[in-house]
Write a protein that holds these residues in place. Structure first.
Motif, short mmCIF file in Angstrom:
data_model
loop_
_atom_site.label_atom_id
_atom_site.label_comp_id
_atom_site.label_asym_id
_atom_site.label_seq_id
_atom_site.Cartn_x
_atom_site.Cartn_y
_atom_site.Cartn_z
N GLU A 128 0.76 -1.10 0.06
CA GLU A 128 0.15 0.00 -0.03
C GLU A 128 0.95 1.37 0.02
O GLU A 128 2.02 1.28 0.30
CB GLU A 128 -0.94 0.05 1.31
CG GLU A 128 -2.02 -0.89 1.25
CD GLU A 128 -2.66 -1.11 0.10
OE1 GLU A 128 -3.38 -0.16 -0.12
OE2 GLU A 128 -3.07 -2.44 -0.45
N GLU A 129 0.39 2.44 -0.13
CA GLU A 129 1.16 3.70 -0.43
C GLU A 129 0.18 4.64 0.23
O GLU A 129 -0.94 4.72 0.40
CB GLU A 129 1.41 4.10 -1.79
CG GLU A 129 1.95 3.02 -2.70
CD GLU A 129 2.52 3.50 -4.15
OE1 GLU A 129 2.33 4.73 -4.33
OE2 GLU A 129 2.02 2.50 -4.93
N LYS A 130 0.87 5.99 0.92
CA LYS A 130 0.43 6.85 1.55
C LYS A 130 0.75 7.91 1.23
O LYS A 130 2.24 8.10 1.11
CB LYS A 130 0.30 6.70 3.22
CG LYS A 130 -0.23 7.64 3.92
CD LYS A 130 -1.84 6.83 3.72
CE LYS A 130 -2.88 7.75 4.76
NZ LYS A 130 -4.08 7.65 4.63
N ASN A 131 0.10 8.99 0.70
CA ASN A 131 0.58 10.46 0.44
C ASN A 131 0.50 11.51 1.57
O ASN A 131 -0.60 11.73 1.97
CB ASN A 131 -0.10 10.96 -0.97
CG ASN A 131 -0.04 10.17 -2.21
OD1 ASN A 131 1.28 10.04 -2.67
ND2 ASN A 131 -0.96 9.54 -2.71
N ASP A 132 1.60 12.10 1.80
CA ASP A 132 1.69 13.07 2.76
C ASP A 132 2.14 14.35 1.99
O ASP A 132 3.25 14.82 2.24
CB ASP A 132 2.71 12.70 3.85
CG ASP A 132 2.44 13.54 5.29
OD1 ASP A 132 2.06 14.74 5.07
OD2 ASP A 132 2.63 12.95 6.45
N ARG A 133 1.64 14.72 1.25
CA ARG A 133 2.03 16.00 0.16
C ARG A 133 1.82 17.21 0.89
O ARG A 133 2.33 18.24 0.26
CB ARG A 133 1.14 16.00 -0.96
CG ARG A 133 -0.54 16.20 -0.72
CD ARG A 133 -1.32 16.18 -2.05
NE ARG A 133 -1.08 15.12 -2.95
CZ ARG A 133 -2.09 13.98 -2.61
NH1 ARG A 133 -3.04 14.01 -1.93
NH2 ARG A 133 -1.88 13.04 -3.34
N SER A 136 3.03 16.92 6.78
CA SER A 136 2.36 17.12 8.06
C SER A 136 3.43 17.03 9.19
O SER A 136 3.08 17.81 10.29
CB SER A 136 1.57 15.66 8.15
OG SER A 136 2.73 14.47 8.44
N HIS A 137 4.65 16.97 9.26
CA HIS A 137 5.72 17.24 10.21
C HIS A 137 6.58 18.10 9.81
O HIS A 137 7.86 18.07 10.44
CB HIS A 137 6.40 15.85 10.58
CG HIS A 137 5.22 14.88 11.30
ND1 HIS A 137 4.26 14.20 10.54
CD2 HIS A 137 5.11 14.59 12.56
CE1 HIS A 137 3.74 13.46 11.59
NE2 HIS A 137 3.94 13.60 12.71
N GLY A 138 6.39 19.01 8.82
CA GLY A 138 7.11 20.13 8.59
C GLY A 138 8.21 19.55 7.43
O GLY A 138 8.21 18.59 6.91
N LYS A 139 8.97 20.52 6.97
CA LYS A 139 10.02 20.34 5.69
C LYS A 139 11.55 19.85 6.38
O LYS A 139 12.45 19.74 5.68
CB LYS A 139 10.22 21.35 4.96
CG LYS A 139 8.79 21.48 4.00
CD LYS A 139 9.27 22.62 2.95
CE LYS A 139 7.99 22.63 2.19
NZ LYS A 139 8.14 23.59 0.85
N LYS A 140 11.52 19.84 7.62
CA LYS A 140 12.73 19.50 8.47
C LYS A 140 12.52 18.55 9.51
O LYS A 140 11.71 18.72 10.45
CB LYS A 140 13.44 20.78 9.25
CG LYS A 140 13.89 21.54 8.22
CD LYS A 140 14.98 23.15 9.04
CE LYS A 140 15.34 23.88 7.93
NZ LYS A 140 16.14 24.91 8.68
N LEU A 141 13.06 17.21 9.07
CA LEU A 141 12.52 15.90 9.79
C LEU A 141 13.87 15.75 10.72
O LEU A 141 14.97 15.57 10.05
CB LEU A 141 12.08 14.87 8.99
CG LEU A 141 10.86 15.03 8.09
CD1 LEU A 141 10.65 14.12 7.15
CD2 LEU A 141 9.52 15.66 9.08
N THR A 142 13.74 15.20 12.07
CA THR A 142 14.91 14.49 12.56
C THR A 142 14.58 13.08 12.51
O THR A 142 13.60 12.51 11.86
CB THR A 142 14.67 14.97 14.19
OG1 THR A 142 13.30 14.27 14.69
CG2 THR A 142 14.65 16.43 14.39
N ARG A 143 15.26 12.41 12.94
CA ARG A 143 15.42 10.81 12.73
C ARG A 143 14.09 10.28 13.59
O ARG A 143 13.48 9.33 13.17
CB ARG A 143 16.53 10.05 13.46
CG ARG A 143 17.86 10.32 12.41
CD ARG A 143 19.13 9.75 12.85
NE ARG A 143 20.31 10.14 12.11
CZ ARG A 143 20.76 9.22 11.21
NH1 ARG A 143 20.68 7.98 11.33
NH2 ARG A 143 21.86 9.54 10.50
#
Length: 338
Positions: A128-133, A136-143
């Protein structure tokens, strides 16, 4: 047969306090020209061959059941980009691709077994696939926030991604405008497993980023070259998208290591599970015969001048070789592609 879900839960308890995945990958161009850092042996009879490398099994579970790869598309992705990646994943189990093939490359991964003697699954397919376009958690992600993105995907109120700890993998792919902790400087992708304290389950996952805007010379090599490599020209990518074609090898790298070392306690070299050297790490930068050090090895060229080393169902790809623990050197699709 080992009790994979039980093992997942027990092992997860011992690592809840760990906050950083330790498995990372980036291609070899971060080394200076003529560096010998990645030369595993002086003999060029076999690529990366070395009497000093001891890949060992540490009794943890591997993925022997049919493997399903669920994708989270984080950020904005073009349909053409998704198609390139989907077809690569579907090519891993394809039996009708022209040789040398992606399926032939996967046969080396299949050689690895669990404590019962069961081999890594031949079957790898897209789930399955999920789009998070909308980021949802910003453009800077931590691990750790990457795990929160996965949590959102598996707990979504509409069409959540299915959970199968025994055979399901989660592949989080970030678009070219998203920065992830250590991206470009240390890693182009990594794999680990989710913490129950964050996601609610222990699930093997990998993250790979599109480096097209941030660092193509680091993570999309050889389709882009870093500035310090003067005199080197980038090669033409096989699918016309430098960032995504660069991602393909990293995706292959991480899926191979997820299959053989999903909980960081199965197949790796070295004594330290915090910094294991896995089956793709040992072949970093090797894409063809003669590869090693600062040389990719012999590659193939399409009629239009594009560079690749293996065929998929309908496309061609450049994918790094992996370590063959039986022969004790890196092998590509030609070795077992019969």
């Amino acid at each position: 047969m080992h009790q994979f879900p039980v093992l997942l839960s027990l092992i997860a308890v011992s690592v809840l306090l760990m906050v950083t995945p330790v498995i990372g990958y980036r291609p070899w161009p971060h080394l200076k020209p003529n560096s010998s850092d990645l030369t595993l042996g002086s003999s060029k009879k076999f690529e990366g061959s070395s009497e000093f490398v001891q890949m060992r099994y540490h009794m943890g579970p591997v993925l022997t059941a049919n493997i399903t790869v669920h994708i989270v598309w984080y950020g904005r992705w073009k349909k053409s980009q998704k198609k390139i990646i989907r077809e690569f994943i579907n090519s891993i189990s394809a039996v009708d691709a022209k040789h040398p093939s992606v399926a032939g490359w996967w046969k080396t991964v299949q050689l690895y077994t669990d404590q019962t003697g069961a081999n890594i699954s031949h079957t790898v397919h897209l789930g399955e696939e999920k789009n998070d376009r909308f980021y949802s958690h910003g453009k800077k992600l931590t691990r750790l926030s990457i795990q929160s993105v996965i949590k959102s995907a598996v707990t979504a109120s509409t069409k959540p991604l299915p959970i199968n700890p025994r055979s399901g993998l989660f592949l989080l792919l970030t678009s070219d405008d998203v920065y992830v902790q250590d991206f470009c400087g240390q890693v182009c992708g990594f794999h680990y497993f989710t913490f129950p304290s964050i996601v609610g389950y222990t699930l093997p996952y990998a993250w790979v980023g599109n480096s097209a805007k941030l660092c193509p010379g680091v993570c999309a090599y050889p389709f882009a070259v870093p500035k310090y490599m003067t005199g080197f020209k980038p090669l033409k990518s096989p699918n016309g998208d430098v960032g995504v074609d660069g991602m393909i090898s990293v995706i292959g790298h991480e899926i191979a290591e997820l299959a053989t070392n999903p909980l960081v306690n199965a197949w790796y070299a070295g004594q330290d599970p915090v910094a294991p050297v896995e089956i793709a790490d040992l072949c970093e930068g090797i894409y063809g015969t003669g590869g090693g050090g600062s040389y990719t090895g012999q590659l193939l060229n399409d009629k239009d001048g594009a560079t690749f080393n293996m065929n998929g169902i309908r496309r061609r790809y450049l994918v790094q070789w992996v370590w063959n623990h039986i022969l004790n050197y890196c092998t590509g699709p030609n070795a077992l592609d019969q």
